[in-house]
Design a protein around this motif. Structure first.
Motif, PDB file in Angstrom:
ATOM      1  N   ALA A  62     112.540 -35.536  41.126  1.00 14.52           N
ATOM      2  CA  ALA A  62     114.004 -35.189  41.043  1.00 14.52           C
ATOM      3  C   ALA A  62     114.405 -35.447  39.627  1.00 14.52           C
ATOM      4  O   ALA A  62     115.378 -34.870  38.860  1.00 14.52           O
ATOM      5  N   LYS A  63     114.158 -36.828  39.068  1.00 17.07           N
ATOM      6  CA  LYS A  63     114.514 -37.413  37.739  1.00 17.07           C
ATOM      7  C   LYS A  63     113.799 -36.458  36.707  1.00 17.07           C
ATOM      8  O   LYS A  63     114.776 -35.991  35.739  1.00 17.07           O
ATOM      9  N   GLN A  88     111.890 -39.133  44.269  1.00 16.38           N
ATOM     10  CA  GLN A  88     112.877 -39.622  43.233  1.00 16.38           C
ATOM     11  C   GLN A  88     112.459 -39.340  41.850  1.00 16.38           C
ATOM     12  O   GLN A  88     113.111 -38.934  40.819  1.00 16.38           O
ATOM     13  N   LYS A  96     112.871 -33.428  37.184  1.00 18.95           N
ATOM     14  CA  LYS A  96     113.618 -31.888  36.828  1.00 18.95           C
ATOM     15  C   LYS A  96     114.903 -32.025  36.301  1.00 18.95           C
ATOM     16  O   LYS A  96     115.236 -31.260  35.566  1.00 18.95           O
ATOM     17  N   ASN A  97     115.762 -33.137  36.462  1.00 17.29           N
ATOM     18  CA  ASN A  97     116.951 -33.256  36.125  1.00 17.29           C
ATOM     19  C   ASN A  97     116.913 -33.507  34.465  1.00 17.29           C
ATOM     20  O   ASN A  97     117.858 -32.951  33.794  1.00 17.29           O
ATOM     21  N   LEU A  98     116.047 -34.466  33.994  1.00 17.53           N
ATOM     22  CA  LEU A  98     115.898 -34.692  32.790  1.00 17.53           C
ATOM     23  C   LEU A  98     115.393 -33.417  31.865  1.00 17.53           C
ATOM     24  O   LEU A  98     116.021 -33.164  30.956  1.00 17.53           O
ATOM     25  N   HIS A 125     121.455 -44.907  41.129  1.00 16.57           N
ATOM     26  CA  HIS A 125     121.099 -44.359  39.755  1.00 16.57           C
ATOM     27  C   HIS A 125     119.805 -45.039  39.012  1.00 16.57           C
ATOM     28  O   HIS A 125     119.618 -46.058  39.173  1.00 16.57           O
ATOM     29  N   TYR A 134     115.786 -30.212  32.809  1.00 19.22           N
ATOM     30  CA  TYR A 134     117.114 -29.293  32.868  1.00 19.22           C
ATOM     31  C   TYR A 134     118.235 -29.727  31.584  1.00 19.22           C
ATOM     32  O   TYR A 134     118.559 -28.683  31.019  1.00 19.22           O
ATOM     33  N   GLU A 135     118.375 -30.871  31.694  1.00 20.23           N
ATOM     34  CA  GLU A 135     119.291 -31.200  30.753  1.00 20.23           C
ATOM     35  C   GLU A 135     119.132 -31.175  29.105  1.00 20.23           C
ATOM     36  O   GLU A 135     119.999 -30.667  28.759  1.00 20.23           O
TER      37      GLU A 135
END
Length: 129
Positions: free
Chosen positions: A61-62, A58, A64-66, A8, A68-69
């Motif tokens: 990916a982070k 990494q 993209k995730n941030l 994480h 999207y959220e």
């Protein structure tokens, strides 16, 4: 230090990523291209200089995730649901509010349609007129 894909991100690591992402030239490059491996390699190197040891995958990916959220929470807020929230929302809002929304004019749409219908279509020139 463990740097496996399943580790994480700490709050400090995310803050470091956001600080690099917030730079105008980084934002511009991220917005302007879909093939962005080179940008994320650069971001990973910048993060290493800040003591964050993550590889480019990494970082991507982070990112993209941030993103999207953030968009999920922003959409909820715009729909009247202000109870949905996320950590770093205001930081991301400051970064992403500058990202231009892609706007397709009717002329752009027509020229793109023609380009796909006519494989060897070249743009008109004014030579010889």
């Amino acid at each position: 230090m463990e740097s496996g894909a399943g580790k994480h991100w700490t709050e400090e690591e995310v803050k470091a990523l956001l600080s690099v992402w917030a730079e105008k030239n980084i934002r511009k490059q991220l917005y302007g291209t879909l093939r962005n491996k080179g940008i994320f390699i650069y971001i990973a190197k910048r993060l290493q200089a800040l003591g964050v040891h993550r590889d480019w995958k990494q970082c991507r990916a982070k990112y993209k995730n941030l993103k999207y959220e953030y968009r999920t929470v922003k959409y909820a807020h715009n729909s009247g649901n202000s109870s949905k929230t996320m950590k770093f929302f205001h930081d991301l809002d400051a970064i992403l509010q500058h990202e231009p929304a892609p706007q397709l004019t009717e002329e752009d749409a027509n020229s793109r349609c023609l380009a796909t219908l006519i494989p060897n279509a070249a743009p008109e020139t004014t030579e010889g007129k």
